[in-house]
Motif scaffolding. Structure first.
Motif, short mmCIF file in Angstrom:
data_model
loop_
_atom_site.label_atom_id
_atom_site.label_comp_id
_atom_site.label_asym_id
_atom_site.label_seq_id
_atom_site.Cartn_x
_atom_site.Cartn_y
_atom_site.Cartn_z
N ALA A 24 -7.73 14.60 24.79
CA ALA A 24 -7.56 14.25 23.38
C ALA A 24 -7.20 12.78 23.21
CB ALA A 24 -6.50 15.13 22.74
N TRP A 25 -6.30 12.30 24.06
CA TRP A 25 -5.89 10.88 23.97
C TRP A 25 -7.07 9.96 24.26
CZ3 TRP A 25 -5.81 6.86 27.54
CH2 TRP A 25 -5.13 5.72 27.12
N SER A 26 -7.85 10.28 25.29
CA SER A 26 -8.98 9.41 25.65
C SER A 26 -10.08 9.43 24.60
CB SER A 26 -9.55 9.84 27.01
OG SER A 26 -10.12 11.13 26.94
N LEU A 27 -10.19 10.54 23.86
CA LEU A 27 -11.22 10.66 22.83
C LEU A 27 -10.72 10.26 21.44
CD1 LEU A 27 -12.71 14.10 23.95
CD2 LEU A 27 -13.83 11.86 24.18
N VAL A 53 -24.18 23.94 26.18
CA VAL A 53 -24.31 23.96 24.71
C VAL A 53 -24.79 22.61 24.18
CG1 VAL A 53 -22.56 25.73 24.47
CG2 VAL A 53 -21.89 23.32 24.29
N ASP A 54 -25.10 21.69 25.12
CA ASP A 54 -25.64 20.38 24.76
C ASP A 54 -24.69 19.62 23.83
OD1 ASP A 54 -27.50 18.34 24.90
OD2 ASP A 54 -28.64 19.06 23.15
N MET A 55 -23.42 19.58 24.21
CA MET A 55 -22.42 18.87 23.42
C MET A 55 -21.70 17.85 24.29
SD MET A 55 -19.11 20.31 21.28
CE MET A 55 -20.11 21.47 20.33
N ALA A 56 -21.62 16.62 23.83
CA ALA A 56 -20.91 15.57 24.55
C ALA A 56 -19.43 15.60 24.15
CB ALA A 56 -21.50 14.21 24.22
N PRO A 57 -18.53 15.23 25.05
CA PRO A 57 -17.10 15.20 24.71
C PRO A 57 -16.81 14.38 23.46
CG PRO A 57 -17.39 14.94 27.07
CD PRO A 57 -18.76 14.87 26.47
N GLU A 58 -17.57 13.31 23.26
CA GLU A 58 -17.34 12.43 22.12
C GLU A 58 -17.61 13.13 20.78
OE1 GLU A 58 -17.76 10.25 25.74
OE2 GLU A 58 -19.13 11.69 24.79
#
Length: 234
Positions: free
Chosen positions: A83-86, A50-55
């Motif tokens: 969630a914590w890392s982002l 879907v061309d989406m980065a985690p950020e």
């Protein structure tokens, strides 16, 4: 919102992702295999497609149980860590409520359940009111016979949703008769996209506050506490 959903609380492993335009992708498998090895590759591939980065994510939603002890821990831990890392919030959603969401077409009571062995089930009671899934009776682990008697006392039709329906269908029909309705094969499997839909009626929470809901202690924990009760300390 851009939300990633994760469910590893049963044999079904699923993940889904949404944007402001709705569900973009959903990936589901329905067989018993190590979720811990397959979950993140599935998430990575889906996000890539879907061309989406985690950020870009705004939140992560996870099925928090009750269900498989190991499975619930995998999903909840993965959601919390991401969630914590982002730096984004999480939504912890009952696995039973997620399953009940598949009964949106049914006008009466909805009873999702899973076999908990020894004549018991994980279960709860839900109902759609004006398009909103509401909790009629909270999630619990209980004797199936006792639970069926309580449902029978409502004198209302009940939709049963479970991958274990066939195992208990005879007992359910013996108690509720024609008021027992059973979901189809697809409805008896939880969908991760329903986790995303349910976030609309819930408040997000900080990652550290999300904990699994097992409804009962694991067998190893029961044995440990039983041993501790008979132990003396000097």
């Amino acid at each position: 919102m851009k939300i990633l959903a994760i469910d590893t609380s049963s044999h079904v492993m699923g993940t889904a992702v949404s944007s402001e335009n709705g569900i973009l992708a959903e990936y589901i498998t329905n067989f018993k295999k190590n979720h811990s090895l397959r979950l993140m590759p599935a998430v990575h591939q889906m996000m890539k497609e879907v061309d989406m980065a985690p950020e870009e994510l705004d939140a992560v939603a996870a099925a928090k149980g009750p269900g498989s002890y190991t499975g619930v821990r995998i999903g909840v831990t993965t959601a919390k860590t991401m969630a914590w890392s982002l730096g984004i919030p999480v939504y912890g959603i009952s696995s039973l409520m997620q399953l009940a969401a598949g009964g949106t077409w049914f006008p009466g009571l909805i009873c999702p359940f899973a076999d908990a062995r020894r004549g018991r089930v994980y279960t709860g009671l839900y109902r759609f009111r004006n398009g909103i899934l509401t909790t009629e009776r909270s999630d619990r682990v209980t004797s199936l016979d006792d639970w069926l008697e309580k449902l029978n006392e409502t004198e209302k039709p009940v939709l049963f949703l479970s991958r274990d329906s066939k195992q208990h269908e005879s007992a359910i029909r013996d108690t509720l008769g024609e008021r027992a309705v059973f979901g189809g094969d697809a409805e008896n499997r939880p969908r991760p996209s329903d986790l995303i839909s349910l976030t609309a009626q819930m408040e997000p929470q900080p990652p550290h506050s999300l904990v699994p809901e097992y409804a009962q202690m694991a067998e190893a924990e029961k044995k440990w506490y039983a041993a501790e009760e008979g132990r003396t300390y000097e």
